[in-house]
Design a protein around this motif. Structure first.
Motif, PDB file in Angstrom:
ATOM      1  N   ILE A  29       0.875  -1.102   0.108  1.00 20.81           N
ATOM      2  CA  ILE A  29      -0.133   0.002   0.048  1.00 20.81           C
ATOM      3  C   ILE A  29       0.938   1.192  -0.027  1.00 20.81           C
ATOM      4  O   ILE A  29       1.745   1.314   0.670  1.00 20.81           O
ATOM      5  N   GLY A  30       0.622   2.267  -0.719  1.00 15.89           N
ATOM      6  CA  GLY A  30       1.358   3.437  -0.957  1.00 15.89           C
ATOM      7  C   GLY A  30       2.504   3.343  -2.122  1.00 15.89           C
ATOM      8  O   GLY A  30       2.932   4.389  -2.318  1.00 15.89           O
ATOM      9  N   GLN A  31       2.442   2.228  -2.687  1.00 14.30           N
ATOM     10  CA  GLN A  31       3.660   2.174  -3.832  1.00 14.30           C
ATOM     11  C   GLN A  31       2.599   2.866  -5.063  1.00 14.30           C
ATOM     12  O   GLN A  31       1.743   2.580  -5.291  1.00 14.30           O
ATOM     13  N   ARG A  32       3.664   3.376  -6.078  1.00 13.96           N
ATOM     14  CA  ARG A  32       2.904   3.913  -7.348  1.00 13.96           C
ATOM     15  C   ARG A  32       3.318   2.935  -8.434  1.00 13.96           C
ATOM     16  O   ARG A  32       4.414   2.537  -8.390  1.00 13.96           O
ATOM     17  N   VAL A  33       2.305   2.704  -9.447  1.00 14.82           N
ATOM     18  CA  VAL A  33       2.354   1.920 -10.549  1.00 14.82           C
ATOM     19  C   VAL A  33       2.015   2.704 -11.668  1.00 14.82           C
ATOM     20  O   VAL A  33       1.336   3.672 -11.422  1.00 14.82           O
ATOM     21  N   ILE A  34       2.383   1.877 -12.958  1.00 15.60           N
ATOM     22  CA  ILE A  34       2.073   2.616 -14.120  1.00 15.60           C
ATOM     23  C   ILE A  34       0.909   1.659 -14.592  1.00 15.60           C
ATOM     24  O   ILE A  34       0.948   0.374 -14.719  1.00 15.60           O
ATOM     25  N   VAL A  35      -0.254   2.434 -15.115  1.00 12.08           N
ATOM     26  CA  VAL A  35      -1.304   1.575 -15.622  1.00 12.08           C
ATOM     27  C   VAL A  35      -1.889   2.051 -17.035  1.00 12.08           C
ATOM     28  O   VAL A  35      -1.430   3.149 -17.279  1.00 12.08           O
ATOM     29  N   ASP A  36      -2.747   1.227 -17.582  1.00 14.19           N
ATOM     30  CA  ASP A  36      -3.546   1.753 -18.695  1.00 14.19           C
ATOM     31  C   ASP A  36      -4.859   2.004 -18.192  1.00 14.19           C
ATOM     32  O   ASP A  36      -5.701   1.185 -17.790  1.00 14.19           O
ATOM     33  N   PHE A  37      -5.161   3.299 -18.486  1.00 14.55           N
ATOM     34  CA  PHE A  37      -6.340   3.837 -17.927  1.00 14.55           C
ATOM     35  C   PHE A  37      -7.284   4.465 -19.134  1.00 14.55           C
ATOM     36  O   PHE A  37      -6.798   5.401 -19.617  1.00 14.55           O
ATOM     37  N   ALA A  38      -8.049   4.035 -19.859  1.00 18.25           N
ATOM     38  CA  ALA A  38      -8.926   4.243 -20.741  1.00 18.25           C
ATOM     39  C   ALA A  38      -8.053   4.405 -22.050  1.00 18.25           C
ATOM     40  O   ALA A  38      -8.147   5.579 -22.853  1.00 18.25           O
ATOM     41  N   GLY A  39      -7.021   3.615 -22.179  1.00 15.31           N
ATOM     42  CA  GLY A  39      -6.270   3.977 -23.338  1.00 15.31           C
ATOM     43  C   GLY A  39      -5.120   4.789 -23.220  1.00 15.31           C
ATOM     44  O   GLY A  39      -4.162   5.051 -24.140  1.00 15.31           O
ATOM     45  N   ALA A  44      -0.619   5.480 -10.970  1.00 14.57           N
ATOM     46  CA  ALA A  44      -1.441   5.182  -9.874  1.00 14.57           C
ATOM     47  C   ALA A  44      -1.011   4.903  -8.559  1.00 14.57           C
ATOM     48  O   ALA A  44       0.120   4.429  -8.536  1.00 14.57           O
ATOM     49  N   VAL A  45      -1.743   5.005  -7.363  1.00 12.97           N
ATOM     50  CA  VAL A  45      -1.199   4.681  -6.136  1.00 12.97           C
ATOM     51  C   VAL A  45      -1.841   3.642  -5.468  1.00 12.97           C
ATOM     52  O   VAL A  45      -3.122   3.674  -5.839  1.00 12.97           O
ATOM     53  N   ILE A  46      -1.274   2.697  -5.006  1.00  9.48           N
ATOM     54  CA  ILE A  46      -2.061   1.266  -4.353  1.00  9.48           C
ATOM     55  C   ILE A  46      -2.637   1.673  -2.988  1.00  9.48           C
ATOM     56  O   ILE A  46      -1.994   2.367  -2.061  1.00  9.48           O
ATOM     57  N   LEU A  47      -3.928   1.646  -2.902  1.00  7.27           N
ATOM     58  CA  LEU A  47      -4.648   1.912  -1.755  1.00  7.27           C
ATOM     59  C   LEU A  47      -5.023   0.672  -0.864  1.00  7.27           C
ATOM     60  O   LEU A  47      -5.266   0.728   0.254  1.00  7.27           O
ATOM     61  N   ASN A  48      -5.250  -0.488  -1.613  1.00  7.32           N
ATOM     62  CA  ASN A  48      -5.352  -1.823  -0.794  1.00  7.32           C
ATOM     63  C   ASN A  48      -4.808  -2.972  -1.876  1.00  7.32           C
ATOM     64  O   ASN A  48      -4.740  -2.745  -3.040  1.00  7.32           O
ATOM     65  N   VAL A  49      -4.425  -3.989  -1.146  1.00  6.62           N
ATOM     66  CA  VAL A  49      -3.633  -5.309  -1.954  1.00  6.62           C
ATOM     67  C   VAL A  49      -4.632  -6.439  -1.452  1.00  6.62           C
ATOM     68  O   VAL A  49      -4.677  -6.736  -0.360  1.00  6.62           O
ATOM     69  N   ARG A  50      -5.076  -7.284  -2.472  1.00  4.79           N
ATOM     70  CA  ARG A  50      -5.885  -8.387  -2.006  1.00  4.79           C
ATOM     71  C   ARG A  50      -5.279  -9.688  -2.799  1.00  4.79           C
ATOM     72  O   ARG A  50      -5.072  -9.379  -4.056  1.00  4.79           O
ATOM     73  N   LYS A  51      -4.885 -10.934  -2.095  1.00  7.25           N
ATOM     74  CA  LYS A  51      -4.219 -11.887  -2.826  1.00  7.25           C
ATOM     75  C   LYS A  51      -5.513 -12.960  -3.338  1.00  7.25           C
ATOM     76  O   LYS A  51      -6.493 -13.171  -2.427  1.00  7.25           O
ATOM     77  N   VAL A  52      -5.446 -13.273  -4.477  1.00  4.03           N
ATOM     78  CA  VAL A  52      -6.475 -14.352  -5.148  1.00  4.03           C
ATOM     79  C   VAL A  52      -5.487 -15.618  -5.525  1.00  4.03           C
ATOM     80  O   VAL A  52      -4.483 -15.250  -5.930  1.00  4.03           O
ATOM     81  N   GLU A  53      -6.185 -16.624  -5.509  1.00  2.00           N
ATOM     82  CA  GLU A  53      -5.550 -17.901  -5.872  1.00  2.00           C
ATOM     83  C   GLU A  53      -5.704 -18.296  -7.336  1.00  2.00           C
ATOM     84  O   GLU A  53      -4.713 -18.885  -8.154  1.00  2.00           O
ATOM     85  N   THR A  54      -7.049 -17.999  -8.008  1.00  2.00           N
ATOM     86  CA  THR A  54      -6.996 -18.459  -9.380  1.00  2.00           C
ATOM     87  C   THR A  54      -7.335 -17.588 -10.630  1.00  2.00           C
ATOM     88  O   THR A  54      -7.460 -16.334 -10.095  1.00  2.00           O
ATOM     89  N   VAL A  76       0.488   3.252   5.129  1.00  2.00           N
ATOM     90  CA  VAL A  76      -0.924   2.988   5.410  1.00  2.00           C
ATOM     91  C   VAL A  76      -1.743   4.181   5.865  1.00  2.00           C
ATOM     92  O   VAL A  76      -2.924   4.364   5.402  1.00  2.00           O
ATOM     93  N   LYS A  77      -1.097   5.018   7.000  1.00  5.79           N
ATOM     94  CA  LYS A  77      -1.698   6.075   7.508  1.00  5.79           C
ATOM     95  C   LYS A  77      -1.800   7.183   6.772  1.00  5.79           C
ATOM     96  O   LYS A  77      -2.903   7.911   6.655  1.00  5.79           O
ATOM     97  N   ASP A  78      -1.048   7.521   5.700  1.00  9.34           N
ATOM     98  CA  ASP A  78      -1.349   8.389   4.498  1.00  9.34           C
ATOM     99  C   ASP A  78      -2.410   8.126   3.801  1.00  9.34           C
ATOM    100  O   ASP A  78      -3.343   8.696   3.366  1.00  9.34           O
ATOM    101  N   VAL A  79      -2.445   6.634   3.330  1.00  4.86           N
ATOM    102  CA  VAL A  79      -3.586   6.226   2.457  1.00  4.86           C
ATOM    103  C   VAL A  79      -4.946   6.448   3.228  1.00  4.86           C
ATOM    104  O   VAL A  79      -5.930   6.885   2.639  1.00  4.86           O
ATOM    105  N   ALA A  80      -4.911   5.982   4.566  1.00  2.00           N
ATOM    106  CA  ALA A  80      -6.078   6.057   5.264  1.00  2.00           C
ATOM    107  C   ALA A  80      -6.622   7.670   5.412  1.00  2.00           C
ATOM    108  O   ALA A  80      -7.551   8.207   5.394  1.00  2.00           O
TER     109      ALA A  80
END
Length: 778
Positions: A29-39, A44-54, A76-80
């Motif tokens: 949480i709090g890391q910045r990433v590069i994303v494709d947004f509407a082309g 973007a900055v990460i607000l939450n992370v959720r692990k999935v298995e499938t 996490v405090k800054d994001v909150a």
């Protein structure tokens, strides 16, 4: 293995939703990433992370394009805090989260067209890759070139790859040069040389930047300056240390019994929220310093907030003088991008123990934060309402302290009525000081302009006599005017037509220096009309007065007096302000003429007289806080006098001497003013007995603005149960070519009502035309 779904906020976009992306490895949480947004490629900055298995769970979710930060620079405090602000003020989450990162951090993209087949046109020789812009030009350029590229991509004969890098400002501190000795005798014995040229230049330009000095003297490098510094003739310091010598160093003062009591109560209380109410000159700053000492000794960091840039030079000098063993940083919007980035990095690395700053410093990712001081907590400058994201800096400071499990101390000589109420009911620990550390509170004398003899059109005879007396004893004078310019408006003497800005529903102000009319809202400038556009009369006359006219009138009455004007037209940046404050401090100025700038926390020992020229228009301002604003203004500007060797006097010119805020201000009686004002508000259900939500509906066409406002009002009636007023035309109906209607909600359940507002505006898709302000100051 698994996958990670990242909830993100796309930085800088006026969008109130968050968006999910997929990463193949765990992120923080709090890391910045590069994303494709509407082309488009966005950060973007990460607000939450959720692990999935499938894999099925991520089939319809886009992957991130890359990782911008190898570690999380906000936590996490800054994001909150960002989430809380976005939710509580209905502000776009991407705009809010962008505040945590300094300006000047730019994502530089490079798109390359990759050759995948020998059939691909547009490649020369052995080229296998070409920059996209060049390739499109080779295909015919513009729409034609882009259309051809899209066809080639579909055919699979070319591909596009994107590389990126984060460009950050270079951290480079500007050096400033000062003379370090009395060089008059030195110059007598010095032969003509580069060194002599530099010293002679500094005689007239002491405190100049190295960059400017080298440019003016055509110096190729700084060797001659280093030689002069070695001899002890000059000293070179970082620009942000320029104010170190602003005040002479004072020994640590002894606390009065009242001050000691407040310090002890703050440090021993279980309540972590405190309000210090102390009259002007009661030593609130020293109280803050003693509390800061304890937190710094315990290893905690401190954020010291001031409402305006104008207060930082004096305060910074005092803080650096007192806390010499600690790294002190300053942060505000007037700093260069490189300076803000440098301080931000120092904060991220926990290299700074004390930060002095304006509301923008609230967004610094301060680690180990133990104490927040909010000085002059009543000041409207803490509220950002003129741009997205909208937020109340005082409230944000309170939430920041809560999330850090820290202590917050609000301070003021004129607290907000709502804040004093919270102190009275025990939400804050309330600490009161009713006497000055040194000297007495200034005597405030009212001049009834209905009866008093006038000296010209601005000054009463009583004020002119007091000015003459003050000048004779060597005291300095502050004259406060609520308006800039020379004449506030120009009108036709025949039909009464007032010349207004064509973009805004306001009168244009005449400025003597430029001989022009200027709108103080949109900046439009025009020449003075020679005749009335309504009746054709050439009898165009000017009315009222502003700071420019006051300045000239002082010089007319007292020829030779040294006058300094302090308003936004004259003081345009921190350098201008620093120069002005040095002139006042060194007693090179006799009279200071200014707007609200001169009322805020400035501390000079030789101010013997304050003249308040025109506040009557504020009394009838259509706002529930009008009385509070008048009392605050009078108390604050009066508090500039009588802080040193002279007894202070304040002359208040008014047509309304019986107005209750004026009467209480004359007696320096905030508690009585509070009880009268809070009773009025309870009867009318205004804060602190409700919370206000103001909705402004805007459109270039007045009919469309009114229609949309009525539709919003009717929809709100189905959503919320609180009292709704309006819609009515805004006080300035037309602003920068846009017409505005306002709706006011007196909310008894703020969270529920804001949900209702959000639902209505979302369902009507009106965010483009809607501005929502929660508990706006005006």
């Amino acid at each position: 293995m698994g996958y990670y779904i990242l909830e993100t906020a796309v930085l800088g976009l006026p969008i109130r939703e968050t968006f999910d992306y997929v990463a193949g490895s765990e992120m923080k949480i709090g890391q910045r990433v590069i994303v494709d947004f509407a082309g488009r490629i966005e950060t973007a900055v990460i607000l939450n992370v959720r692990k999935v298995e499938t894999k099925e769970e991520i089939e319809k979710i886009k992957p991130i394009l890359g990782i911008l930060d190898e570690r999380n620079l906000i936590d996490v405090k800054d994001v909150a805090l960002g989430r809380k602000v976005a939710e509580s003020f209905l502000s776009p989450i991407g705009k809010v989260m962008e505040l945590f990162f300094p300006p000047g951090m730019e994502l530089k993209l490079k798109e390359m067209v990759i050759k995948k087949s020998e059939m691909a046109p547009g490649f020369e020789g052995n080229e296998t890759a070409v920059e996209k812009s060049k390739y499109v030009a080779r295909l015919g350029g513009g729409r034609r070139g882009n259309a051809t590229l899209m066809k080639l991509l579909k055919l699979g004969v070319v591909d596009i790859t994107v590389s990126y890098r984060l460009k950050t400002p270079k951290i480079k501190k500007e050096k400033v040069v000062y003379l370090n000795a009395d060089i008059g005798e030195i110059l007598k014995n010095m032969k003509p040389s580069r060194k002599r040229t530099v010293l002679e230049y500094l005689l007239m330009n002491d405190g100049v930047s190295v960059k400017k000095l080298r440019k003016d003297l055509n110096l190729k490098d700084s060797r001659v300056l280093k030689d002069l510094e070695k001899f002890g003739y000059i000293r070179m310091v970082d620009e942000d240390e320029r104010m170190e010598g602003y005040f002479e160093s004072f020994p640590k003062p002894l606390l009065t019994s009242s001050q000691r009591k407040v310090v002890d109560r703050i440090l021993s209380s279980k309540n972590r929220k405190h309000l210090v109410y102390g009259v002007t000159g009661s030593g609130k700053t020293e109280i803050y310093f003693r509390v800061m000492e304890k937190f710094l000794h315990d290893g905690k960091n401190v954020l010291y907030l001031v409402p305006e840039i104008s207060l930082t030079p004096q305060l910074l000098a005092r803080v650096r003088d007192r806390f010499r063993g600690y790294e002190v940083g300053v942060y505000h919007s007037d700093l260069k991008k490189s300076e803000r980035f440098g301080l931000w990095m120092d904060v991220v690395e926990n290299r700074v123990r004390i930060i002095v700053g304006t509301r923008s410093s609230l967004w610094l990712p301060i680690r180990n934060l133990g104490l927040i001081i909010v000085d002059e907590e009543q000041d409207e400058s803490y509220y950002q309402g003129d741009m997205e994201p909208i937020y109340d800096g005082v409230k944000v400071a309170e939430w920041k302290a809560e999330l850090s499990d820290g202590v917050i101390v609000f301070g003021s000589a004129t607290p907000r009525v709502s804040a004093f109420f919270l102190g009275k009911i025990g939400k804050y620990d309330l600490h009161e000081i009713h006497e000055r550390v040194m000297g007495k509170l200034p005597k405030i004398e009212i001049v009834d302009l209905r009866l008093e003899e006038k000296y010209g059109s601005i000054f009463s005879k009583k004020l002119v006599d007091a000015m003459e007396k003050s000048l004779k004893i060597g005291g300095q004078i502050i004259l406060f005017s609520n308006r800039k310019g020379f004449f506030p408006y120009v009108m036709c003497g025949n039909c009464g037509y007032i010349h207004r800005c064509r973009n805004c529903d306001v009168a244009m102000t005449y400025h003597f220096e430029t001989r022009s009319l200027r709108c103080h809202y949109c900046g439009r400038e025009e020449s003075v009309p020679k005749s009335c556009p309504i009746c054709g009369s050439r009898e165009m006359v000017s009315r009222g007065f502003g700071t420019e006219r006051v300045e000239r009138e002082v010089l007319r009455i007292f020829p030779g007096v040294r006058v300094l004007r302090m308003d936004r037209d004259r003081i345009k940046n921190l350098s201008d302000l620093t120069t002005a404050l040095e002139l006042i401090k060194d007693q090179k100025v006799d009279v200071v003429v200014g707007t609200r700038m001169v009322t805020k926390g400035l501390d000079f020992p030789n101010i013997s007289l304050v003249g308040v020229l025109n506040v009557d228009q504020l009394l009838n301002f259509p706002d529930y806080r009008a009385s509070e604003r008048i009392f605050e203004l009078l108390a604050q500007v009066a508090g500039r006098s009588g802080r040193g060797r002279f007894e202070g006097t304040v002359i208040l010119q008014t047509h309304n001497p019986d107005a209750f805020p004026i009467k209480f201000a004359v007696n320096h009686d905030y508690p009585s003013f509070y009880y009268r004002e809070v009773k009025n508000r309870e009867e009318l259900n205004y804060p602190p007995f409700s919370e206000l939500v103001r909705i402004t509906v805007s459109h270039p066409q007045p009919e469309d603005a009114k229609r949309m406002a009525m539709d919003v009002k009717h929809s709100l009636l189905d959503e919320i149960g609180s009292e709704i007023l309006g819609p009515v035309e805004a006080l300035i109906f037309k602003l920068r070519g846009i017409y505005r209607y306002r709706i006011l909600i007196k909310s008894m359940n703020l969270a529920k009502d804001l949900d209702g507002v959000r639902n209505v505006v979302n369902s009507m898709n009106l965010w483009k035309h809607i501005k929502v302000e929660v508990n706006p100051p005006v």
